[in-house]
Design an enzyme around this catalytic site. Structure first.
Site, PDB file in Angstrom:
ATOM      1  N   ASP A 141      32.386  -7.101 -13.321  1.00  0.00           N
ATOM      2  CA  ASP A 141      31.829  -6.398 -11.691  1.00  0.00           C
ATOM      3  C   ASP A 141      32.967  -6.909 -10.294  1.00  0.00           C
ATOM      4  OD1 ASP A 141      30.583  -4.245 -13.679  1.00  0.00           O
ATOM      5  OD2 ASP A 141      29.249  -5.040 -13.127  1.00  0.00           O
ATOM      6  N   CYS A 147      40.051  -7.660   1.970  1.00  0.00           N
ATOM      7  CA  CYS A 147      40.156  -8.668   1.083  1.00  0.00           C
ATOM      8  C   CYS A 147      41.315  -8.365   0.370  1.00  0.00           C
ATOM      9  CB  CYS A 147      39.335  -8.927   0.718  1.00  0.00           C
ATOM     10  SG  CYS A 147      38.339  -7.597  -0.346  1.00  0.00           S
ATOM     11  N   ASP A 164      50.960  -9.351 -14.026  1.00  0.00           N
ATOM     12  CA  ASP A 164      49.464  -9.890 -14.268  1.00  0.00           C
ATOM     13  C   ASP A 164      49.406  -9.992 -15.134  1.00  0.00           C
ATOM     14  OD1 ASP A 164      48.776  -7.727 -12.149  1.00  0.00           O
ATOM     15  OD2 ASP A 164      48.528  -5.614 -14.060  1.00  0.00           O
ATOM     16  N   HIS A 196      36.042  -8.529  -4.723  1.00  0.00           N
ATOM     17  CA  HIS A 196      36.679  -9.018  -3.673  1.00  0.00           C
ATOM     18  C   HIS A 196      38.594  -9.520  -3.907  1.00  0.00           C
ATOM     19  CE1 HIS A 196      36.377 -11.096   0.360  1.00  0.00           C
ATOM     20  NE2 HIS A 196      36.380 -11.985  -0.248  1.00  0.00           N
ATOM     21  N   ASP A 202      47.361  -5.054  -6.332  1.00  0.00           N
ATOM     22  CA  ASP A 202      48.688  -4.804  -7.234  1.00  0.00           C
ATOM     23  C   ASP A 202      49.448  -4.194  -6.282  1.00  0.00           C
ATOM     24  OD1 ASP A 202      48.243  -7.000  -8.736  1.00  0.00           O
ATOM     25  OD2 ASP A 202      48.160  -5.506 -10.877  1.00  0.00           O
ATOM     26  N   ASN A 208      39.417 -18.054   1.081  1.00  0.00           N
ATOM     27  CA  ASN A 208      38.403 -16.723   0.831  1.00  0.00           C
ATOM     28  C   ASN A 208      39.168 -16.615   2.303  1.00  0.00           C
ATOM     29  OD1 ASN A 208      37.067 -14.852   0.723  1.00  0.00           O
ATOM     30  ND2 ASN A 208      34.954 -16.044   1.062  1.00  0.00           N
ATOM     31  N   ASP A 217      45.387   1.611  11.639  1.00  0.00           N
ATOM     32  CA  ASP A 217      46.121   1.898  12.173  1.00  0.00           C
ATOM     33  C   ASP A 217      47.133   2.944  11.926  1.00  0.00           C
ATOM     34  OD1 ASP A 217      47.192   2.739  14.949  1.00  0.00           O
ATOM     35  OD2 ASP A 217      47.386   0.584  15.918  1.00  0.00           O
TER      36      ASP A 217
END
EC number: 3.4.22.15
Length: 332
Positions: free
Chosen positions: A272, A137, A226, A275, A183, A299, A208
């Site tokens: 917490d 993600c 940031d 994703h 980042d 998403n 790979d």
């Protein structure tokens, strides 16, 4: 009517209804397997049981939604045969650590903040992609933000290679298909001097050896920033610069089976996060005083999930799901 006759009739009714119920579930199970290309061996009984539990949970939630208890609906999707733990192990791959001491973006005070923003309408956003069963993600979030900044600079929208990031950014601290940080993906592109296009380096949902080719590079990063962990700062920056990479808590079943509406679940953590996603806009359904403000989130679970691959997430509700906790963007 005699009580015994009534009981006999009731039992007969229940007995006749039960086969119909199971026949209905059988048909839905078969249709779901066909739709999503599911083939099972010895574990089909277990997968069917998991699917049924998830289906009952979804239907219960939607009944409560019809009673005004929720602001969004849920629907069965390709993740229906997985437990919550299994799902989190194969889909949510953001590796969280304390933020490195990097540059913090200070949004300009003179920027006019519109009441709504949708960068899709301005051509900044590529079509929804599908990470598959890979903890990648972070790579999709990073390419989404970089695609937007490259469009802002060149006027050309080019899909960038997530596979390039998955295969090649281990030196910066990422773990390929086992997870990574957004980042660190930006840092890789900066260190490497470029990132290949999706067309030249296509995605295949597994790690790979690095096959980056400079002649196929279509993007670069000069720096990255940031954003302070406040929703207002995220809103100002989003309006000023374009789509923003962000991290959220996507661990709940309500998120996994989200279909439409404004996603708000009191159990969603603001700390917490697990994703990586892309924030492409914000808006409101109705008046802002009705808790109907939302973020527009792209998403990476394909177009069959959510609202054609997107979700509206509750905005200005105490950093719901941690939307502003780890937001950042690159400069090009």
């Amino acid at each position: 009517m005699h009580p015994l006759l009534f009981l006999a009739g009731l039992c007969l009714g229940v007995a006749s209804a039960a086969p119909q119920l199971y026949q209905s579930l059988d048909a839905r199970w078969s249709q779901w397997k066909a739709t999503h290309g599911k083939l099972y061996g010895m574990d089909e009984v277990w997968r069917r049981a998991v699917w049924e539990r998830n289906m009952k949970m979804i239907e219960q939630h939607n009944r409560e939604h019809s009673q005004g208890k929720h602001t969004f609906t849920m629907a069965m999707n390709a993740f229906g045969d997985m437990t919550n733990e299994e799902f989190r192990q194969v889909m949510n791959g953001l590796k969280i650590q304390k933020r490195k001491k990097w540059k913090v973006f200070q949004a300009p005070f003179f920027v006019e903040i519109p009441s709504s923003v949708d960068w899709r309408e301005k051509g900044y956003v590529t079509p929804v992609k599908d990470q598959g069963y890979c903890l990648c993600c972070w790579a999709f979030s990073a390419t989404g933000a970089l695609e937007g900044q490259m469009f802002r600079k060149t006027g050309k929208l080019v899909s960038l290679s997530e596979q390039n990031l998955v295969d090649c950014s281990q030196t910066e601290g990422n773990e390929g298909y086992s997870g990574g940080l957004i980042d660190d993906a930006f840092q890789y592109v900066k260190d490497n001097g470029g990132l290949d296009s999706e067309e030249s380096y296509p995605y295949h949902a597994q790690g790979d050896s690095c096959k980056y080719r400079p002649e196929n590079s279509v993007a670069n990063v000069t720096d990255y920033w940031d954003i302070p962990s406040k929703e207002n700062e995220l809103m100002i920056t989003l309006a000023a610069v374009g789509p923003i990479s962000a991290a959220i808590d996507a661990s709940l079943d309500t998120f996994r089976f989200y279909k439409e509406g404004i996603y708000y679940d009191p159990s969603c953590s603001s700390e917490d996060v697990d994703h990586g996603v892309l924030v492409v806009g914000y808006g409101a359904d109705g008046t802002e005083t009705e808790n109907k403000k939302y973020w527009i989130i792209k998403n990476s679970w394909g177009t069959d999930w959510g609202m054609d691959g997107y979700i509206k997430m509750a905005k200005d509700r105490d950093n719901h799901c941690g939307i502003a906790s780890l937001a950042s963007f690159p400069t090009v």
